[in-house]
Write an enzyme that holds these catalytic residues in place. Structure first.
Site, PDB file in Angstrom:
ATOM      1  N   ASP A   1      -1.926   3.381   0.110  1.00 39.48           N
ATOM      2  CA  ASP A   1      -1.293   4.506  -0.575  1.00 39.48           C
ATOM      3  C   ASP A   1      -2.256   5.251  -1.476  1.00 39.48           C
ATOM      4  O   ASP A   1      -1.985   6.385  -1.873  1.00 39.48           O
ATOM      5  CB  ASP A   1      -0.098   3.985  -1.394  1.00 39.48           C
ATOM      6  CG  ASP A   1       0.767   5.107  -1.934  1.00 39.48           C
ATOM      7  OD1 ASP A   1       1.124   6.006  -1.145  1.00 39.48           O
ATOM      8  OD2 ASP A   1       1.072   5.099  -3.131  1.00 39.48           O
ATOM      9  N   ARG A   2      -3.387   4.629  -1.833  1.00 40.37           N
ATOM     10  CA  ARG A   2      -4.356   5.291  -2.706  1.00 40.37           C
ATOM     11  C   ARG A   2      -5.143   6.375  -1.977  1.00 40.37           C
ATOM     12  O   ARG A   2      -5.746   7.235  -2.627  1.00 40.37           O
ATOM     13  CB  ARG A   2      -5.335   4.263  -3.289  1.00 40.37           C
ATOM     14  CG  ARG A   2      -4.694   3.309  -4.273  1.00 40.37           C
ATOM     15  CD  ARG A   2      -4.230   4.021  -5.518  1.00 40.37           C
ATOM     16  NE  ARG A   2      -3.621   3.075  -6.450  1.00 40.37           N
ATOM     17  CZ  ARG A   2      -2.999   3.432  -7.551  1.00 40.37           C
ATOM     18  NH1 ARG A   2      -2.870   4.703  -7.841  1.00 40.37           N
ATOM     19  NH2 ARG A   2      -2.469   2.525  -8.344  1.00 40.37           N
TER      20      ARG A   2
ATOM     21  N   MET B   1       6.494   8.780  -5.413  1.00 39.87           N
ATOM     22  CA  MET B   1       6.309  10.229  -5.498  1.00 39.87           C
ATOM     23  C   MET B   1       4.886  10.671  -5.184  1.00 39.87           C
ATOM     24  O   MET B   1       4.597  11.863  -5.182  1.00 39.87           O
ATOM     25  CB  MET B   1       6.675  10.709  -6.911  1.00 39.87           C
ATOM     26  CG  MET B   1       8.135  10.544  -7.263  1.00 39.87           C
ATOM     27  SD  MET B   1       9.229  11.527  -6.196  1.00 39.87           S
ATOM     28  CE  MET B   1       8.675  13.183  -6.583  1.00 39.87           C
ATOM     29  N   ARG B   2       3.987   9.720  -4.920  1.00 38.65           N
ATOM     30  CA  ARG B   2       2.606  10.117  -4.667  1.00 38.65           C
ATOM     31  C   ARG B   2       2.505  10.999  -3.429  1.00 38.65           C
ATOM     32  O   ARG B   2       1.691  11.937  -3.391  1.00 38.65           O
ATOM     33  CB  ARG B   2       1.719   8.876  -4.519  1.00 38.65           C
ATOM     34  CG  ARG B   2       0.245   9.244  -4.352  1.00 38.65           C
ATOM     35  CD  ARG B   2      -0.663   8.030  -4.330  1.00 38.65           C
ATOM     36  NE  ARG B   2      -0.889   7.540  -5.688  1.00 38.65           N
ATOM     37  CZ  ARG B   2      -0.499   6.362  -6.136  1.00 38.65           C
ATOM     38  NH1 ARG B   2       0.153   5.541  -5.333  1.00 38.65           N
ATOM     39  NH2 ARG B   2      -0.751   5.981  -7.353  1.00 38.65           N
ATOM     40  N   ALA B   3       3.323  10.744  -2.417  1.00 36.06           N
ATOM     41  CA  ALA B   3       3.267  11.550  -1.197  1.00 36.06           C
ATOM     42  C   ALA B   3       3.588  13.012  -1.483  1.00 36.06           C
ATOM     43  O   ALA B   3       2.924  13.919  -0.945  1.00 36.06           O
ATOM     44  CB  ALA B   3       4.232  10.988  -0.155  1.00 36.06           C
TER      45      ALA B   3
END
Length: 690
Positions: free
Chosen positions: A193-194, A274-276
């Site tokens: 995810d990073r 919410m990173r996406a």
């Protein structure tokens, strides 16, 4: 002039080049993960990007690359109140898979800190990569503790080094770029995810493109400087386009309609967190700037979704990455704003990395007649081989098996739903690769003792050092409050953590296992154990036996995906050559002990214990083969697949010959009463007593 392979000379691979260029335009996008088979120029394209980045203004003499406009107030080389400025090329720092923690975060001179009371800090790779690119080749093979450090630095934008009361903090904001071969294992979800974007690359199957790849690669190898000079014009033009897009980026408007599409798309594909959404917004903005526009369109949002979402949709390591484009288009259409058109006469430049040579440039390929090498359009690679492993870690593709092949063969059945299993571990204390299964001496973990250091001191045991130095203070003429410490007093801490193991599955695929419901349950159990192996960072292998012989369906590898695929295709039928399966497993483990002697094996035999093939006395042959494993000290577990009201207990007999333990399919579940770890250890104790 650089002798790296020029970025504009890379043939095809539009998605990869676009993702890298978008990060060059807007580093806030968050980096790129490049997934693909070996030899597809993943590393070549990434390394070539560094030559396109603009120079970085830095404080002269600062080892931590502080920005003269806003120097870090906590910089170890600071304070930089009136700091002379200089400029240097943007760095691309490579993190080797086998790097140590000290090499990554930096090292403190413990001896000087204790004896002189001063901080003597040597910056590591995180400091070198600040305001540049941190490139990790084979990122999926990186040790867990290094991944944890990367996660912390990427999340906080800084690196902390703390050792025995001495601490250093410095800024560490970098563009994280990783390459990996999925056949060698998947990434942990936290690290996955990073990465802001991900792309899949594969070698072109079009002969014309492959010819062009070879032609350019040979030309570069013959004279790198001359080859780079021939592409210097295209490189310069692309560098100028990146600079122009960077300058335009602050003027790009991300309207409410585009934001709504981004939020709706992330919700429709059920991505976590919410990173996406944030990454998609930044990517869409960078796409608009790259195309020379100041407004974000639906096409930008669509392209951003294709780059930012596939790797965030994986629910388990066996899920194939990707995005349902039809569903994506439906979502975008449903939430499309009313005013998305551009003004009449506005250009619609290709959002891909168009060649700077003008129309027809196509991703850095010169127009027909320009330059030494004209290339067909489309995907491909520049032919540079990556530095990944291509030996035992690569499993051969399973040979197609025609329907009805083999006596009594039945078609493969689908595995039952996987479940959480109890932990199987190897008894004793190992020294293998970092992981999460069995006890081992490691660089990280709880401190268990102290020893004299061999070579440089890395993990100081403070209490033991003080105890060693204390009796000599009077003889050394100590007169003040400080402790007089000499090299002979220093003690290295010994620590205990967890290691990853080689889990070798020997699966009975004979006729006695062929009932559909039973084989489905067996496959579900093995799939569950494979999921557990993925989480514990193990290598896995798969041996199957049926009919007259056994075969290595999957040589030991870090790719649990490959093991799951072989398992899914496994047919059943025929007699049970149990001895052949155990002997084949013994051969595999013997070779692996030579190749990787520090990684301890765990043999998991999945069978009902019957032996009906392989010789005139198959039961005696199976017992003899089992005793070979016991003599080698291999930890073993037999998963007893026998069902029905009348049970012969043959799997238990096999477990005793192996010196291990037997568990049923029901006992394998984590919520069952049986304690597998105790059973394995009890079996090992029984074998040692015998």
């Amino acid at each position: 002039m650089s002798t790296r392979y020029p970025f504009t000379a890379v043939v095809g691979m539009d998605d990869l080049r676009l993702a890298l260029l978008l990060n060059a335009v807007s580093p806030a996008v968050g980096g790129v993960l490049v997934r693909g088979e070996k030899g597809t120029a993943k590393s070549t394209a990434v390394r070539a990007l560094a030559d396109l980045l603009p120079e970085v203004p830095v404080v002269a003499g600062c080892r931590f690359s502080c920005d003269p406009a806003s120097p870090d107030p906590g910089c170890p080389d600071g304070p930089h109140e009136v700091a002379p400025a200089s400029a240097r090329p943007a760095r691309m720092v490579e993190l080797p898979v086998g790097a140590s923690e000290d090499r990554l975060v930096g090292a403190l001179d413990i001896e000087k800190a204790l004896a002189d009371g001063v901080k003597a800090f040597e910056p590591g790779l995180l400091a070198d990569a600040h305001r540049g690119i941190l490139y990790v080749d084979e990122v999926n093979l990186l040790h867990d503790h290094l991944i944890d450090l990367l996660l912390d630095a990427a999340a906080m934008g800084s690196s902390y080094v703390e050792r025995e009361g001495v601490s250093v903090r410095h800024a560490a904001r970098f563009l994280l770029v990783g390459t990996m071969n999925p056949e060698e294992g998947e990434l942990r979800p936290q690290l996955l995810d990073r990465f802001g974007l991900t792309v899949e690359v594969a070698a072109s199957r079009e002969p014309g493109q492959r010819v062009e790849v070879v032609r350019r690669r040979l030309a570069f190898d013959d004279d790198p400087a001359a080859f780079a000079a021939r592409w210097a014009g295209e490189e310069s033009a692309l560098r100028e386009r990146i600079a122009a897009a960077r300058a335009l980026l602050p003027q790009v408007t991300l309207g409410d309609a585009a934001l709504l599409q981004i939020a709706a798309t992330c919700a429709a594909f059920e991505v976590d967190g919410m990173r996406a959404d944030i990454v998609m917004a930044r990517t869409a903005t960078a796409l608009a700037a790259w195309a020379g526009r100041t407004d974000v369109t639906s096409d930008d949002v669509r392209q951003a979704a294709l780059l930012a979402l596939p790797h965030r949709r994986r629910r388990n390591p066996f899920d194939a990455p990707g995005l349902d484009e039809e569903k994506l288009d439906e979502t975008l259409e449903q939430f499309k704003g009313e005013d998305e058109g551009r003004g009449e006469g506005d250009e619609d430049p290709d959002p891909g990395p168009e060649g700077p040579g003008g129309p027809g440039g196509g991703g850095g390929v010169p127009p027909q007649g320009e330059g030494p090498d004209s290339a067909p359009e489309g995907g491909g690679s520049d032919g540079q081989s990556d530095d990944g492993n291509d030996g035992a870690e690569q499993a051969p593709a399973p040979a197609p098996r025609p329907d009805g092949a083999g006596a009594g063969e039945r078609a493969a059945v689908k595995a039952a739903e996987p479940f959480r299993t109890k932990m199987l571990s190897v008894p004793g204390l190992g020294e293998g690769a970092a992981g999460r299964r069995s006890r081992a001496r490691t660089e990280h973990g709880r401190t268990t003792g102290a020893v004299r250091p061999r070579g440089a001191l890395t993990k100081l045991h403070l209490t033991a050092t003080v105890r060693a130095a204390a009796p000599h203070q009077k003889a050394r003429g100590r007169s003040g409050p400080g402790l007089v410490v000499r090299r002979d007093d220093l003690r290295q801490a010994t620590r205990e953590g967890r290691e990853g193991n080689l889990v070798l599955f020997a699966v009975d695929a004979s006729g006695s296992m062929a009932a559909r419901q039973r084989m489905s349950a067996v496959k579900g159990a093995v799939l569950s154990l494979l999921l557990d192996a993925y989480q514990r960072r193990d290598k896995v292998g798969l041996v199957t036996f049926r009919g007259r012989d056994a075969e290595v369906a999957l040589p030991p590898t870090s790719s649990v995906d490959a093991a799951a695929a072989r398992l899914e295709l496994l047919p059943t039928g025929g007699r049970t050559p149990l001895s052949a399966g155990l002997l084949k497993a013994h051969d595999v483990l013997r070779v692996e002990r030579l190749r990787d002697p520090s990684r301890r094996p765990l043999l998991v035999v999945v069978t009902d214990g019957r032996a009906t093939g392989g010789g005139s006395d198959p039961v005696a042959l199976a017992a003899r083969a089992a005793r070979l494993h016991a003599a080698d000290g291999t930890a073993a577990v037999v998963v007893d697949c026998e069902t029905g009201p009348v049970r012969l207990g043959l799997a238990g007999d096999l477990a005793r010959e192996l010196g291990g333990s037997a568990v049923t399919l029901d006992e394998l579940r984590a919520d069952s009463i049986a304690g597998l770890v105790r059973n394995v250890q009890a079996g090992q104790s029984t074998r040692r007593a015998a």
